[in-house]
Design an enzyme around this catalytic site. Sequence first.
Site, PDB file in Angstrom:
ATOM      1  N   GLU A  80      26.860  39.415 -49.933  1.00  9.66           N
ATOM      2  CA  GLU A  80      28.230  39.336 -50.450  1.00  9.66           C
ATOM      3  C   GLU A  80      28.096  39.252 -51.961  1.00  9.66           C
ATOM      4  O   GLU A  80      27.782  38.205 -52.515  1.00  9.66           O
ATOM      5  CB  GLU A  80      28.951  38.117 -49.876  1.00  9.66           C
ATOM      6  CG  GLU A  80      30.461  38.168 -50.069  1.00  9.66           C
ATOM      7  CD  GLU A  80      30.913  37.338 -51.242  1.00  9.66           C
ATOM      8  OE1 GLU A  80      31.021  37.919 -52.351  1.00  9.66           O
ATOM      9  OE2 GLU A  80      31.169  36.144 -51.077  1.00  9.66           O
ATOM     10  N   CYS A 114      34.602  35.105 -56.406  1.00 10.24           N
ATOM     11  CA  CYS A 114      34.228  36.514 -56.217  1.00 10.24           C
ATOM     12  C   CYS A 114      35.440  37.361 -55.846  1.00 10.24           C
ATOM     13  O   CYS A 114      35.614  38.474 -56.345  1.00 10.24           O
ATOM     14  CB  CYS A 114      33.130  36.647 -55.174  1.00 10.24           C
ATOM     15  SG  CYS A 114      33.498  35.852 -53.599  1.00 10.24           S
TER      16      CYS A 114
END
Length: 302
Positions: A80, A114
Site C-alpha cells: 500500500e 495516504c
Amino acid sequence: RSFVTTTKPKSSLNHNLKSVPWALTGDMLNVVTGDDGTINLGKLMSEHPKISKIVFTGSTPTGRRVMQSSAETMKRLTLELGGNDAAIVLPDADPRLIAEGLFWGAFMNNGQTCAAIKRLYVHEAIHDAVCDALVAYAKTVTVGDGMDEGSALGPVQNRMQFDKLSALIEDAKDRGCVLLGGVPGEGLFYPPTIIAGLKNGDALVNEEQFGPALPIISYKNVDEAIAAANDSPNGLGGSIWTANIEQGRKLAARLECGSVWINKHGAIQPNVPFGGHKQSGFGVEFGEEGLAEYTELQAVFS
C-alpha cells in the site's frame, strides 16, 4: 503467525537476523525496531528465506526496494504505497455544504494520510465559491500542541518532510495564488495552506505533498477533469462531489484508483477491501479479500 520476535535492544541483534528466534515462540505479534542507518531491518526481512509474506505501507520508492530485495525468494507481497488522491467537484455541488467534508478529506492528520485529497479539481462555474467556502471553514480550525484540547491539527511529523513540503509550497506560491497559509510556523508546525491557480505539471499537483497543502485546479468540463485526475502514476483513492449520486457513481468507474468516495473522502471500513492501482501498490487490506491475502490457495484432486 509472525516471523520475527525479539524484545532485546537492536545492539543484541549483531546486525544479523539469524540471531533472532524465528517462529520458535509461537507468539502472535512481535515487534522489531531499529535504525536503518545502522542495520537495515527492512532489507534483512524482505530478503530472509524464512519470511514468506511482507505487507508494507509506505512510499512508492521504498515499495520498489521491497520488491527488489524480496525477488530472490519470490516472496508474496501486499504493498500500500504512495497516493496523490484527486477529488472532483461537479458544478451542481453546493460549496457551503461540501466545504467541511473537503477540508477534512484533505487535511485529516494535517494532510499526512495516504488516502487524503492531494489535488482538488473544481468546475469553473463554482471554483471561486468553493475556494471561499474552504478558506472560511479552514479559518475555524486550530493548529497547535496535541496536548491542548483546543487543537485540531498538529505538526508535520519530521524535518525531512517539513522541508519537502515547504519547497513544494514555495514553488507553488510563484505559480498560483495563495488563498490561505503559505508561511511556516514555529518548529515543525505548518498551517493549512490552500493555493489556487495551479495546473497539472506544477510540482504541488504532480507530487504527493503529504502535508497541509491543497492545490485547487479549475476545469471546464468533466472529461477534462477525469483525464487530469488520472494523469498520475498513483491510483490509491479519489472522490466525486455532486448533488447527483448516480452521476457520481458513473464517473467513479472512470477513475483509475482502488477506492472512490461520493461526497466524502478517505473513509475506510474493515469489511471493505482497500488497496491501490498503478504505482500505489497491489493487494488489498480489510474485508474477506484482505484476509485472503494471508492464505495460499490449494487445489486437491482425488
